[in-house]
Design a protein around this motif. Structure first.
Motif, PDB file in Angstrom:
ATOM      1  N   PHE A  48       0.839  -1.189   0.000  1.00  0.00           N
ATOM      2  CA  PHE A  48       0.000   0.000   0.000  1.00  0.00           C
ATOM      3  C   PHE A  48       0.883   1.252   0.000  1.00  0.00           C
ATOM      4  CE2 PHE A  48      -2.726  -3.234   1.767  1.00  0.00           C
ATOM      5  CZ  PHE A  48      -3.978  -2.936   1.264  1.00  0.00           C
ATOM      6  N   GLY A  49       0.284   2.397  -0.366  1.00  0.00           N
ATOM      7  CA  GLY A  49       0.938   3.664  -0.098  1.00  0.00           C
ATOM      8  C   GLY A  49       1.612   4.363  -1.250  1.00  0.00           C
ATOM      9  N   GLY A  50       1.569   3.806  -2.463  1.00  0.00           N
ATOM     10  CA  GLY A  50       2.160   4.500  -3.596  1.00  0.00           C
ATOM     11  C   GLY A  50       3.596   4.102  -3.880  1.00  0.00           C
ATOM     12  N   PRO A  51       4.177   4.622  -4.980  1.00  0.00           N
ATOM     13  CA  PRO A  51       5.492   4.190  -5.447  1.00  0.00           C
ATOM     14  C   PRO A  51       6.613   4.310  -4.421  1.00  0.00           C
ATOM     15  CG  PRO A  51       4.394   5.508  -7.122  1.00  0.00           C
ATOM     16  CD  PRO A  51       3.543   5.593  -5.896  1.00  0.00           C
ATOM     17  N   ALA A  52       6.672   5.425  -3.691  1.00  0.00           N
ATOM     18  CA  ALA A  52       7.753   5.604  -2.721  1.00  0.00           C
ATOM     19  C   ALA A  52       7.715   4.523  -1.653  1.00  0.00           C
ATOM     20  CB  ALA A  52       7.671   6.989  -2.082  1.00  0.00           C
ATOM     21  N   ALA A  53       6.507   4.181  -1.186  1.00  0.00           N
ATOM     22  CA  ALA A  53       6.372   3.122  -0.178  1.00  0.00           C
ATOM     23  C   ALA A  53       6.728   1.766  -0.771  1.00  0.00           C
ATOM     24  CB  ALA A  53       4.953   3.103   0.365  1.00  0.00           C
ATOM     25  N   HIS A  54       6.315   1.503  -2.015  1.00  0.00           N
ATOM     26  CA  HIS A  54       6.640   0.234  -2.658  1.00  0.00           C
ATOM     27  C   HIS A  54       8.153   0.055  -2.765  1.00  0.00           C
ATOM     28  CE1 HIS A  54       2.565   0.699  -4.993  1.00  0.00           C
ATOM     29  NE2 HIS A  54       2.401   0.579  -3.692  1.00  0.00           N
ATOM     30  N   ILE A  55       8.839   1.114  -3.185  1.00  0.00           N
ATOM     31  CA  ILE A  55      10.290   1.037  -3.326  1.00  0.00           C
ATOM     32  C   ILE A  55      10.944   0.821  -1.966  1.00  0.00           C
ATOM     33  CG2 ILE A  55      12.353   2.399  -3.914  1.00  0.00           C
ATOM     34  CD1 ILE A  55      10.709   3.562  -6.252  1.00  0.00           C
ATOM     35  N   GLY A  56      10.388   1.445  -0.929  1.00  0.00           N
ATOM     36  CA  GLY A  56      10.897   1.208   0.416  1.00  0.00           C
ATOM     37  C   GLY A  56      10.768  -0.245   0.828  1.00  0.00           C
ATOM     38  N   ALA A 116       1.429   4.249   8.721  1.00  0.00           N
ATOM     39  CA  ALA A 116       2.409   3.162   8.700  1.00  0.00           C
ATOM     40  C   ALA A 116       3.285   3.262   7.461  1.00  0.00           C
ATOM     41  CB  ALA A 116       1.699   1.805   8.752  1.00  0.00           C
ATOM     42  N   VAL A 117       2.666   3.636   6.361  1.00  0.00           N
ATOM     43  CA  VAL A 117       3.412   3.814   5.109  1.00  0.00           C
ATOM     44  C   VAL A 117       4.425   4.952   5.240  1.00  0.00           C
ATOM     45  CG1 VAL A 117       3.140   4.638   2.735  1.00  0.00           C
ATOM     46  CG2 VAL A 117       1.722   2.771   3.581  1.00  0.00           C
ATOM     47  N   ILE A 118       4.052   6.003   5.983  1.00  0.00           N
ATOM     48  CA  ILE A 118       4.987   7.109   6.223  1.00  0.00           C
ATOM     49  C   ILE A 118       6.267   6.588   6.876  1.00  0.00           C
ATOM     50  CG2 ILE A 118       5.362   9.237   7.531  1.00  0.00           C
ATOM     51  CD1 ILE A 118       3.485   9.710   5.307  1.00  0.00           C
ATOM     52  N   GLY A 119       6.112   5.703   7.866  1.00  0.00           N
ATOM     53  CA  GLY A 119       7.276   5.127   8.532  1.00  0.00           C
ATOM     54  C   GLY A 119       8.143   4.320   7.579  1.00  0.00           C
ATOM     55  N   ILE A 120       7.516   3.570   6.670  1.00  0.00           N
ATOM     56  CA  ILE A 120       8.265   2.764   5.698  1.00  0.00           C
ATOM     57  C   ILE A 120       9.034   3.658   4.735  1.00  0.00           C
ATOM     58  CG2 ILE A 120       8.014   1.167   3.764  1.00  0.00           C
ATOM     59  CD1 ILE A 120       5.601  -0.031   5.276  1.00  0.00           C
ATOM     60  N   ILE A 121       8.386   4.725   4.241  1.00  0.00           N
ATOM     61  CA  ILE A 121       9.059   5.637   3.317  1.00  0.00           C
ATOM     62  C   ILE A 121      10.232   6.327   4.012  1.00  0.00           C
ATOM     63  CG2 ILE A 121       8.804   7.713   1.895  1.00  0.00           C
ATOM     64  CD1 ILE A 121       5.888   6.977   1.491  1.00  0.00           C
ATOM     65  N   ALA A 122      10.019   6.755   5.267  1.00  0.00           N
ATOM     66  CA  ALA A 122      11.093   7.426   6.007  1.00  0.00           C
ATOM     67  C   ALA A 122      12.297   6.505   6.181  1.00  0.00           C
ATOM     68  CB  ALA A 122      10.580   7.883   7.374  1.00  0.00           C
ATOM     69  N   THR A 123      12.051   5.219   6.448  1.00  0.00           N
ATOM     70  CA  THR A 123      13.143   4.258   6.575  1.00  0.00           C
ATOM     71  C   THR A 123      13.910   4.119   5.266  1.00  0.00           C
ATOM     72  OG1 THR A 123      11.903   3.020   8.243  1.00  0.00           O
ATOM     73  CG2 THR A 123      13.716   1.881   7.176  1.00  0.00           C
ATOM     74  N   ALA A 124      13.169   4.024   4.152  1.00  0.00           N
ATOM     75  CA  ALA A 124      13.820   3.894   2.845  1.00  0.00           C
ATOM     76  C   ALA A 124      14.632   5.140   2.506  1.00  0.00           C
ATOM     77  CB  ALA A 124      12.763   3.642   1.760  1.00  0.00           C
ATOM     78  N   VAL A 125      14.088   6.320   2.795  1.00  0.00           N
ATOM     79  CA  VAL A 125      14.814   7.570   2.541  1.00  0.00           C
ATOM     80  C   VAL A 125      16.109   7.602   3.347  1.00  0.00           C
ATOM     81  CG1 VAL A 125      14.756  10.067   2.910  1.00  0.00           C
ATOM     82  CG2 VAL A 125      12.808   8.918   1.853  1.00  0.00           C
ATOM     83  N   GLY A 157      15.577  13.220  -3.268  1.00  0.00           N
ATOM     84  CA  GLY A 157      14.939  14.509  -3.013  1.00  0.00           C
ATOM     85  C   GLY A 157      13.441  14.466  -3.276  1.00  0.00           C
ATOM     86  N   LEU A 158      13.049  13.797  -4.367  1.00  0.00           N
ATOM     87  CA  LEU A 158      11.626  13.673  -4.678  1.00  0.00           C
ATOM     88  C   LEU A 158      10.912  12.811  -3.640  1.00  0.00           C
ATOM     89  CD1 LEU A 158      11.694  13.211  -8.572  1.00  0.00           C
ATOM     90  CD2 LEU A 158      11.083  15.261  -7.277  1.00  0.00           C
ATOM     91  N   MET A 159      11.586  11.764  -3.158  1.00  0.00           N
ATOM     92  CA  MET A 159      10.989  10.911  -2.125  1.00  0.00           C
ATOM     93  C   MET A 159      10.784  11.692  -0.824  1.00  0.00           C
ATOM     94  SD  MET A 159      12.846   7.198  -2.644  1.00  0.00           S
ATOM     95  CE  MET A 159      11.906   6.423  -1.324  1.00  0.00           C
ATOM     96  N   VAL A 160      11.733  12.571  -0.510  1.00  0.00           N
ATOM     97  CA  VAL A 160      11.579  13.411   0.684  1.00  0.00           C
ATOM     98  C   VAL A 160      10.375  14.332   0.516  1.00  0.00           C
ATOM     99  CG1 VAL A 160      12.625  15.244   2.062  1.00  0.00           C
ATOM    100  CG2 VAL A 160      14.018  13.302   1.325  1.00  0.00           C
ATOM    101  N   ALA A 161      10.208  14.882  -0.695  1.00  0.00           N
ATOM    102  CA  ALA A 161       9.054  15.747  -0.953  1.00  0.00           C
ATOM    103  C   ALA A 161       7.746  14.975  -0.770  1.00  0.00           C
ATOM    104  CB  ALA A 161       9.140  16.329  -2.364  1.00  0.00           C
ATOM    105  N   VAL A 162       7.703  13.737  -1.290  1.00  0.00           N
ATOM    106  CA  VAL A 162       6.524  12.890  -1.105  1.00  0.00           C
ATOM    107  C   VAL A 162       6.282  12.636   0.379  1.00  0.00           C
ATOM    108  CG1 VAL A 162       5.601  10.562  -1.457  1.00  0.00           C
ATOM    109  CG2 VAL A 162       6.689  11.774  -3.350  1.00  0.00           C
ATOM    110  N   LEU A 163       7.365  12.348   1.106  1.00  0.00           N
ATOM    111  CA  LEU A 163       7.268  12.068   2.533  1.00  0.00           C
ATOM    112  C   LEU A 163       6.679  13.256   3.295  1.00  0.00           C
ATOM    113  CD1 LEU A 163       8.010  10.084   4.849  1.00  0.00           C
ATOM    114  CD2 LEU A 163      10.237  11.209   4.947  1.00  0.00           C
ATOM    115  N   ILE A 164       7.158  14.455   2.994  1.00  0.00           N
ATOM    116  CA  ILE A 164       6.667  15.656   3.682  1.00  0.00           C
ATOM    117  C   ILE A 164       5.208  15.935   3.333  1.00  0.00           C
ATOM    118  CG2 ILE A 164       6.956  18.159   3.881  1.00  0.00           C
ATOM    119  CD1 ILE A 164       9.978  17.701   3.482  1.00  0.00           C
ATOM    120  N   ASN A 165       4.863  15.797   2.042  1.00  0.00           N
ATOM    121  CA  ASN A 165       3.474  16.039   1.629  1.00  0.00           C
ATOM    122  C   ASN A 165       2.516  15.053   2.283  1.00  0.00           C
ATOM    123  OD1 ASN A 165       4.000  18.236  -0.034  1.00  0.00           O
ATOM    124  ND2 ASN A 165       4.465  16.947  -1.799  1.00  0.00           N
ATOM    125  N   LEU A 166       2.907  13.774   2.307  1.00  0.00           N
ATOM    126  CA  LEU A 166       2.056  12.775   2.941  1.00  0.00           C
ATOM    127  C   LEU A 166       1.957  13.011   4.439  1.00  0.00           C
ATOM    128  CD1 LEU A 166       3.123   9.482   1.114  1.00  0.00           C
ATOM    129  CD2 LEU A 166       1.022  10.781   0.804  1.00  0.00           C
TER     130      LEU A 166
END
Length: 379
Positions: free
Chosen positions: A21-29, A120-129, A324-333
């Protein structure tokens, strides 16, 4: 050996297709956690190179990452298995929801499940970043490029433009600092409106050929995140062709957000509404087929690009631009999610579970959904 690897790929990406779940940034994480940290199929540097490469070609980035990983693990059969099984669960679930939508004229209530999944997805993206960022930011020049792309994203610059400009300027900066005066020329594909995408205003009779051709063209030129799909669908299906109403399109987008896996399975929903089961199949095949072909062509070239001083610099710059784009996604989410205390608590728990205890991302997503539902009962 190959059969064993194909089974491993099938198991992993079918499971990710159900839980991503959570979109491309979360999937990549999630993929970084599975194939770099846990299984060590790829080095973090090569994983970063693949992330950068997917950003340079049309199509859904996270879905193309599954194909790259499959190709690296088991050649073109691995590409086909990993990509197909990542797409399949979302396509099947979206098709079922489309059937319910046509039968009953409304979507089932899904908001309680999203209360905990989103943070929960926010936490996964933050870990990947964090993990990818520590590898990508090798020097102050790359840090500067990453900050520049992040700033451009917040100023509303198109993702693809920010990524390509960041890559080119970063390569020039790195090579100039290294004493090279060569010039790097890269092809550029604009990401604006594509008039030739449309079949002709006012057309109402929808054949499977027309439907498939429409989504095949979208899959071949869709740069940026899956959310860019919305603009193409609104301009083509609603305004130009009249195949969908605005309300139907919004419902299709909502289903794409809710279901796991790639957002582009919105095409499955749209195809079913327009032409039933055959329409769903044709639309899904059409929008994803170009990605399989692009990755099959591009993957063997990536190691050669890394061996070239100029392309290596370009890849490094694109990698940090993608961060940088992943960080932008993270902040927006985060801005959307941290409006309640429940969201903040779940995101922090997910971050601790991911970084400190290295809990599998699939369990984090499922656990977030359960905890979010329970906390929502408290008000």
């Amino acid at each position: 050996m190959v059969n064993e690897r194909l089974r491993e790929l099938a198991f992993l990406f079918l499971r990710l297709g159900v839980t991503a779940f959570g979109g491309p940034a979360a999937h990549i994480g999630m993929m970084e956690d599975e194939v770099v940290t846990r299984r060590q199929w790829l080095s973090r540097q090569h994983f970063l190179d693949l992330v950068g490469a997917t950003s340079l070609i049309p199509g859904p980035n996270s879905t193309e990452m599954t194909m790259h990983i499959g190709y690296e693990r088991a050649g073109w059969p691995g590409l086909a298995v990993a990509g197909s099984l990542f797409i399949l669960p979302a396509a099947v679930l979206t098709g079922i929801l489309a059937w319910l939508y046509v039968q009953y004229g409304a979507l089932p209530a899904v908001e309680p499940l999203l209360v905990g999944i989103k943070p929960a997805v926010i936490g996964i993206i933050a870990t990947a970043v964090y993990r990818l960022g520590t590898k990508a930011v090798k020097n102050w020049q790359l840090a500067l490029i990453g900050l520049g792309v992040l700033t451009a994203a917040f100023l509303g610059v198109d993702e693809v433009v920010a990524l390509l400009v960041g890559g080119v300027l970063g390569a020039l900066l790195l090579r100039v600092m290294a004493g090279s005066a060569a010039v790097l020329l890269l092809p550029f594909l604009p990401g604006g409106e594509v008039p030739w995408l449309m079949q002709g205003e006012g057309e109402t009779a929808v054949s499977l050929w027309s439907l498939g051709a429409f989504f095949l063209k979208i899959g071949a030129i869709l740069y940026g995140s899956g959310y860019v799909l919305v603009a193409y669908l609104e301009g083509g299906l609603v305004d130009q062709l009249g195949w969908l109403t605005q309300a139907e399109l919004l419902d299709a987008i909502a289903i794409g957000q809710f279901t796991p896996g790639p957002v582009l399975t919105t095409a499955t929903f749209v195809g079913y509404i327009i032409a039933g089961v055959p329409g769903a199949v044709v639309a899904t095949l059409g929008i994803f087929l170009p990605s399989f072909l692009f990755v099959l062509f591009l993957n063997p070239l990536i190691p050669k690009m890394r061996q070239s001083a100029w392309f290596a610099a370009f890849l490094d710059a694109v990698n940090v631009a993608a961060i940088g784009l992943m960080v932008a996604v993270l902040i927006n989410l985060g801005q959307q999610t941290f409006s309640t205390w429940q969201g903040i608590v779940i995101a922090l728990l997910a971050l601790v579970a991911s970084i400190r205890f290295k809990v599998n991302s699939a369990w984090i997503v499922l656990g977030g959904g359960v905890v979010g539902y329970l906390l929502s009962l408290l008000g």
